[in-house]
Design a protein around this motif. Sequence first.
Motif, mmCIF file in Angstrom:
data_model
loop_
_atom_site.group_PDB
_atom_site.id
_atom_site.type_symbol
_atom_site.label_atom_id
_atom_site.label_comp_id
_atom_site.label_asym_id
_atom_site.label_seq_id
_atom_site.Cartn_x
_atom_site.Cartn_y
_atom_site.Cartn_z
ATOM 1 N N VAL A 125 0.852 -1.201 0.000
ATOM 2 C CA VAL A 125 0.000 0.000 0.000
ATOM 3 C C VAL A 125 0.887 1.250 0.000
ATOM 4 O O VAL A 125 0.651 2.194 -0.761
ATOM 5 C CB VAL A 125 -0.933 0.003 1.237
ATOM 6 N N VAL A 126 1.916 1.231 0.854
ATOM 7 C CA VAL A 126 2.830 2.380 0.946
ATOM 8 C C VAL A 126 3.570 2.558 -0.381
ATOM 9 O O VAL A 126 3.704 3.662 -0.904
ATOM 10 C CB VAL A 126 3.835 2.179 2.109
ATOM 11 N N ARG A 127 4.028 1.455 -0.932
ATOM 12 C CA ARG A 127 4.783 1.486 -2.193
ATOM 13 C C ARG A 127 3.970 2.179 -3.282
ATOM 14 O O ARG A 127 4.455 3.063 -3.993
ATOM 15 C CB ARG A 127 5.106 0.034 -2.616
ATOM 16 N N LYS A 128 2.689 1.748 -3.376
ATOM 17 C CA LYS A 128 1.825 2.315 -4.420
ATOM 18 C C LYS A 128 1.528 3.791 -4.139
ATOM 19 O O LYS A 128 1.552 4.630 -5.047
ATOM 20 C CB LYS A 128 0.518 1.501 -4.459
ATOM 21 N N ALA A 129 1.283 4.104 -2.878
ATOM 22 C CA ALA A 129 0.857 5.460 -2.510
ATOM 23 C C ALA A 129 1.905 6.516 -2.850
ATOM 24 O O ALA A 129 1.562 7.636 -3.226
ATOM 25 C CB ALA A 129 0.511 5.511 -1.026
ATOM 26 N N VAL A 130 3.214 6.153 -2.704
ATOM 27 C CA VAL A 130 4.262 7.164 -2.932
ATOM 28 C C VAL A 130 5.274 6.726 -3.997
ATOM 29 O O VAL A 130 6.390 7.241 -4.046
ATOM 30 C CB VAL A 130 4.978 7.566 -1.612
ATOM 31 N N SER A 131 4.858 5.747 -4.807
ATOM 32 C CA SER A 131 5.639 5.346 -5.993
ATOM 33 C C SER A 131 7.048 4.855 -5.654
ATOM 34 O O SER A 131 8.032 5.225 -6.311
ATOM 35 C CB SER A 131 5.750 6.507 -6.987
ATOM 36 N N ILE A 132 7.154 4.013 -4.624
ATOM 37 C CA ILE A 132 8.466 3.444 -4.279
ATOM 38 C C ILE A 132 8.734 2.249 -5.205
ATOM 39 O O ILE A 132 7.888 1.355 -5.325
ATOM 40 C CB ILE A 132 8.498 3.013 -2.789
ATOM 41 N N PRO A 133 9.892 2.223 -5.869
ATOM 42 C CA PRO A 133 10.180 1.131 -6.813
ATOM 43 C C PRO A 133 10.164 -0.245 -6.130
ATOM 44 O O PRO A 133 10.432 -0.370 -4.932
ATOM 45 C CB PRO A 133 11.593 1.459 -7.324
ATOM 46 N N GLN A 134 9.885 -1.268 -6.923
ATOM 47 C CA GLN A 134 9.750 -2.640 -6.418
ATOM 48 C C GLN A 134 11.036 -3.150 -5.766
ATOM 49 O O GLN A 134 10.989 -3.950 -4.845
ATOM 50 C CB GLN A 134 9.368 -3.586 -7.566
ATOM 51 N N ASP A 135 12.202 -2.691 -6.231
ATOM 52 C CA ASP A 135 13.462 -3.226 -5.690
ATOM 53 C C ASP A 135 13.944 -2.477 -4.439
ATOM 54 O O ASP A 135 15.057 -2.710 -3.963
ATOM 55 C CB ASP A 135 14.558 -3.223 -6.772
ATOM 56 N N VAL A 136 13.120 -1.587 -3.930
ATOM 57 C CA VAL A 136 13.473 -0.852 -2.705
ATOM 58 C C VAL A 136 12.691 -1.450 -1.538
ATOM 59 O O VAL A 136 11.482 -1.655 -1.647
ATOM 60 C CB VAL A 136 13.144 0.654 -2.866
ATOM 61 N N ASN A 137 13.403 -1.739 -0.430
ATOM 62 C CA ASN A 137 12.743 -2.305 0.751
ATOM 63 C C ASN A 137 12.180 -1.205 1.640
ATOM 64 O O ASN A 137 12.913 -0.296 2.040
ATOM 65 C CB ASN A 137 13.733 -3.117 1.594
ATOM 66 N N ILE A 138 10.898 -1.304 1.938
ATOM 67 C CA ILE A 138 10.291 -0.362 2.886
ATOM 68 C C ILE A 138 10.421 -1.022 4.255
ATOM 69 O O ILE A 138 9.761 -2.019 4.548
ATOM 70 C CB ILE A 138 8.819 -0.079 2.545
ATOM 71 N N ILE A 139 11.296 -0.461 5.089
ATOM 72 C CA ILE A 139 11.648 -1.132 6.348
ATOM 73 C C ILE A 139 10.670 -0.792 7.467
ATOM 74 O O ILE A 139 10.252 -1.659 8.234
ATOM 75 C CB ILE A 139 13.078 -0.733 6.794
ATOM 76 N N GLU A 140 10.303 0.463 7.582
ATOM 77 C CA GLU A 140 9.490 0.900 8.723
ATOM 78 C C GLU A 140 8.874 2.261 8.416
ATOM 79 O O GLU A 140 9.374 2.999 7.576
ATOM 80 C CB GLU A 140 10.413 1.014 9.955
ATOM 81 N N LEU A 141 7.787 2.558 9.111
ATOM 82 C CA LEU A 141 7.197 3.889 9.041
ATOM 83 C C LEU A 141 7.372 4.578 10.391
ATOM 84 O O LEU A 141 7.509 3.913 11.426
ATOM 85 C CB LEU A 141 5.690 3.817 8.740
ATOM 86 N N MET A 142 7.337 5.904 10.374
ATOM 87 C CA MET A 142 7.297 6.666 11.630
ATOM 88 C C MET A 142 6.373 7.862 11.465
ATOM 89 O O MET A 142 6.500 8.631 10.503
ATOM 90 C CB MET A 142 8.689 7.123 12.049
ATOM 91 N N ALA A 143 5.428 7.962 12.395
ATOM 92 C CA ALA A 143 4.542 9.128 12.429
ATOM 93 C C ALA A 143 5.196 10.186 13.308
ATOM 94 O O ALA A 143 5.785 9.868 14.342
ATOM 95 C CB ALA A 143 3.185 8.734 13.014
ATOM 96 N N VAL A 144 5.106 11.441 12.875
ATOM 97 C CA VAL A 144 5.638 12.550 13.684
ATOM 98 C C VAL A 144 4.642 13.708 13.623
ATOM 99 O O VAL A 144 4.084 13.999 12.554
ATOM 100 C CB VAL A 144 7.013 13.041 13.181
ATOM 101 N N GLY A 145 4.420 14.337 14.774
ATOM 102 C CA GLY A 145 3.513 15.484 14.788
ATOM 103 C C GLY A 145 3.419 16.072 16.180
ATOM 104 O O GLY A 145 4.139 15.657 17.101
ATOM 105 N N TYR A 146 2.534 17.032 16.303
ATOM 106 C CA TYR A 146 2.303 17.634 17.633
ATOM 107 C C TYR A 146 1.322 16.753 18.406
ATOM 108 O O TYR A 146 0.256 16.407 17.887
ATOM 109 C CB TYR A 146 1.776 19.057 17.485
ATOM 110 N N PRO A 147 1.669 16.403 19.640
ATOM 111 C CA PRO A 147 0.847 15.441 20.381
ATOM 112 C C PRO A 147 -0.449 16.029 20.929
ATOM 113 O O PRO A 147 -0.502 17.207 21.289
ATOM 114 C CB PRO A 147 1.766 15.027 21.543
ATOM 115 N N ALA A 148 -1.461 15.166 20.994
ATOM 116 C CA ALA A 148 -2.725 15.521 21.655
ATOM 117 C C ALA A 148 -2.945 14.607 22.857
ATOM 118 O O ALA A 148 -3.965 14.715 23.533
ATOM 119 C CB ALA A 148 -3.886 15.390 20.671
#
Length: 172
Positions: A125-148
């Motif tokens: 899903v992430v790959r498609k959403a931001v056009s990451i090529p197939q041969d690139v490994n998506i290792i992890e995500l991190m959310a960052v923002g102002y906390p509530a």
Amino acid sequence: MAIIEAIKKRYSCRDYIDKPIEQEKLDEIFEAARLAPSAKNLQDWRFVVVTDKNIKSQIAASTNRPEVFEKAAVIIAACSVSDYVMTCGQAISPIDIAIALEHIALQAAHLDLASCWIGSFKPDVVRKAVSIPQDVNIIELMAVGYPADKQMNPPRELVKNIFNINKWEFKK
Ligand SMILES: Cc1cc2nc3c(=O)[nH]c(=O)nc-3n(C[C@H](O)[C@H](O)[C@H](O)COP(=O)(O)O)c2cc1C
């Protein structure tokens, strides 16, 4: 700020206010990641920083907390373009990426931002959403923002339970 203060201030933020991160703060966060150590200094990490609400929602929908992470100002997709394996047998990519992401998390805490590691996501899903090529490994995500939300401080093991000196004396 002493490093330990940022370490103690960092926590997994599970609610964010609707406020963008200032460019200067983003620049400081990127710089913290850029300066991270990496095996052989390969620096084979690439980060796609998602600020677009629509793309963020698509990515958040593939995580275990869609309604939380879509509210974060940014979701960072941390990718590796290396398949290098160290002499010890371990692949460098998850290790290097983890160090860089924790630099981001600590710098974010220092800047009064909050973050959350996201391992529960669907790479396709992430790959498609931001056009990451197939041969690139998506290792992890991190959310960052102002906390509530507020820091919960989930329990940690005592030092004596996780450190032995000179000899393995753990019970299991
Ligand atoms: C590699 C890794 C992956 C994680 N994945 C998720 C995740 O997908 N969703 C989530 O809500 N929290 C995730 N977390 C956050 C952990 O649940 C959290 O760090 C742990 O419960 C300790 O809480 P604290 O970060 O507030 O100290 C992840 C943490 C790490 C280090």
